[in-house]
Design an enzyme around this catalytic site. Structure first.
Site, mmCIF file in Angstrom:
data_model
loop_
_atom_site.group_PDB
_atom_site.id
_atom_site.type_symbol
_atom_site.label_atom_id
_atom_site.label_comp_id
_atom_site.label_asym_id
_atom_site.label_seq_id
_atom_site.Cartn_x
_atom_site.Cartn_y
_atom_site.Cartn_z
ATOM 1 N N ASN A 185 -2.523 -21.205 -22.832
ATOM 2 C CA ASN A 185 -2.510 -19.745 -22.693
ATOM 3 C C ASN A 185 -3.919 -19.218 -22.936
ATOM 4 O OD1 ASN A 185 -1.000 -17.251 -22.275
ATOM 5 N ND2 ASN A 185 -1.388 -16.815 -24.434
ATOM 6 N N LYS A 186 -4.055 -17.928 -22.837
ATOM 7 C CA LYS A 186 -5.363 -17.260 -22.938
ATOM 8 C C LYS A 186 -6.204 -17.791 -24.094
ATOM 9 C CE LYS A 186 -6.798 -14.987 -20.719
ATOM 10 N NZ LYS A 186 -7.722 -15.575 -19.682
ATOM 11 N N ARG A 216 -7.039 -19.956 -8.624
ATOM 12 C CA ARG A 216 -7.157 -20.152 -10.083
ATOM 13 C C ARG A 216 -6.415 -21.446 -10.443
ATOM 14 N NH1 ARG A 216 -6.322 -15.093 -13.967
ATOM 15 N NH2 ARG A 216 -7.671 -16.357 -15.299
ATOM 16 N N ARG A 222 -3.612 -10.420 -12.217
ATOM 17 C CA ARG A 222 -3.751 -11.525 -13.165
ATOM 18 C C ARG A 222 -2.455 -11.627 -13.962
ATOM 19 N NH1 ARG A 222 -2.840 -8.753 -16.949
ATOM 20 N NH2 ARG A 222 -2.708 -10.609 -18.232
ATOM 21 N N GLY A 223 -2.373 -12.680 -14.792
ATOM 22 C CA GLY A 223 -1.116 -12.939 -15.492
ATOM 23 C C GLY A 223 -0.318 -13.918 -14.637
ATOM 24 N N ALA A 224 0.184 -14.986 -15.276
ATOM 25 C CA ALA A 224 0.756 -16.093 -14.510
ATOM 26 C C ALA A 224 1.864 -15.667 -13.522
ATOM 27 C CB ALA A 224 1.259 -17.161 -15.492
ATOM 28 N N ASP A 241 0.524 -19.786 -19.640
ATOM 29 C CA ASP A 241 0.151 -20.072 -18.254
ATOM 30 C C ASP A 241 0.705 -21.401 -17.795
ATOM 31 O OD1 ASP A 241 -1.966 -18.031 -19.193
ATOM 32 O OD2 ASP A 241 -2.041 -18.054 -16.998
ATOM 33 N N GLN A 281 -8.186 -8.013 -21.852
ATOM 34 C CA GLN A 281 -6.834 -7.665 -21.369
ATOM 35 C C GLN A 281 -6.035 -6.934 -22.444
ATOM 36 O OE1 GLN A 281 -8.279 -10.653 -21.097
ATOM 37 N NE2 GLN A 281 -7.582 -11.815 -19.333
#
Ligand code: MRU
Length: 369
Positions: free
Chosen positions: A262-263, A105, A63-65, A252, A211
């Site tokens: 973003n998150k 995603r 995960r993570g862009a 992201d 996270q």
């Protein structure tokens, strides 16, 4: 996907730094640290097909862009190899592989950017045999991964000077785990710490996938960077106490006007930062820019399984049948963003012009802090 328990040989510890590397391409397979179980268990997952990579992205093994972009690039290599292995036309079949990976995603644009860059190899090398094409794709995926590691260091170098000594609040995980190595926002924190700045990180737990609690604190503790874990709803309290000198997050997707997707929870932190007069920085590579979109509300926001909200570590905490929403990201309007830190420099408001310049190599010049 095959699983292995602690075994740092593949994805795992980088030889020189001791830091984890979220993904490693080895012996024709993609080795990923399984980020769902950290820090309680260190496990790796080995992907040998494109479908396995898509699955790993969807289920957030990786995960993570930037990390999902690099993983998808290797997914394209695996897909091409599968096509070649069964005697199918690689050029003809690769678009379908691309679609499969892109569907994993929807929000992080790096996934689309990396897959499209892999597809561009087909146009660049129209004459190659299928076998030669697979080699070229492998070289391109490795270039994407290696560039990401370098890019993060450049982001770190540009951003480190912006951070004031003292408390730095960060959200989610933007570290070595979320990239190929080093990290974006966490890369800036790493670089500031390495430069001798007295930095103390406040890491939000980042409900619902945790996270921050699970991954950011784990990364920082390993490197001896001072960190305190807070729950998401403590952010206003620590700011009001004067404990936070800057907020820094990743992204992201950043749209042409400088809106930051973003998150989930980032928007709230940005509003709080403004209220408390605290600078709010966003650190991201240029591959996170989506200048085709005018503003952040045009970005598709991923809605994830309600179980991530009703359950914690697999255990139900909410009553059966309660309605739940689980948007994985939110939109921070550009007016809350103090500066965007990229590998090519720092952009300040008004963002439109500065971001457009960054996207065009010939116009970049020096973008100063
Ligand atoms: O759902 P995740 O864990 O993939 O979300 C990650 C984030 O929101 C990060 O802030 C972003 O991808 C930048 S990572 C360098």
């Amino acid at each position: 996907m095959t699983h292995a328990s602690r075994g740092m040989g593949s994805a795992g510890e980088e030889q020189h730094t001791g830091r984890v590397r979220s993904l490693v391409w080895r012996d024709g397979a993609l080795h990923l640290i399984d980020q769902r179980h950290l820090p309680l268990a260190f496990e790796t997952v080995v992907c040998r097909t494109a479908a396995e990579v898509a699955d790993a992205i969807r289920s957030m093994v990786v995960r993570g862009a930037p990390a999902i972009g690099a993983a998808a690039a290797y997914g394209m290599v695996l897909g091409a190899r599968e096509l070649a292995g069964r005697g199918a036309d690689v050029r003809g079949g690769l678009q379908e592989v691309a679609n499969l990976l892109k569907a994993a995603r929807p929000t992080a644009v790096n996934l689309f950017w990396a897959v499209d860059r892999m597809l561009s190899v087909l146009e660049r090398w129209p004459q190659l045999s299928d076998e030669e094409l697979v080699d070229k794709l492998e070289a391109e995926a490795s270039a994407i991964a290696d560039e990401d590691a370098r890019t993060c260091r450049a982001i770190g170098a540009h951003g480190a000077e912006l951070l004031e000594p003292g408390g730095v609040l960060t959200h989610c995980n933007t570290g070595a785990l979320a990239t190929v190595d080093y990290g974006t926002a966490l890369g800036v924190i790493r670089a500031a710490h390495a430069a001798g700045k007295q930095i103390h990180v406040y890491a939000t737990e980042t409900r619902p996938f945790l996270q921050g609690a699970r991954l950011t604190t784990w990364e920082l503790l390993q490197e001896g960077i001072p960190v305190t874990l807070i729950t998401d709803n403590m952010a206003a309290y620590v700011m009001a106490q004067g404990l936070v000198k800057s907020v820094i997050v990743g992204a992201d997707r950043i749209t042409a006007n400088g809106d930051v997707v973003n998150k989930i929870g980032t928007y709230g932190l940005a509003v709080l930062a403004k209220e408390h007069g605290i600078p709010f920085y966003v650190a991201a590579p240029v591959s996170t820019l989506d200048l085709n979109l005018k503003h952040g509300w045009q970005v598709p926001i991923e809605e994830r399984d309600p179980k991530e909200v009703t359950h914690v570590l697999g255990r139900r905490i909410a009553p059966e049948g309660v309605p739940v929403i689980n948007p994985a990201f939110d939109v921070t309007p550009n007016r809350y963003v103090t500066a965007i830190i990229t590998e090519h420099g720092v952009v300040r408001p008004p963002f439109e012009e500065g971001l457009a310049r960054l996207a065009q190599p010939e116009k970049r010049g020096a973008t100063s802090a």
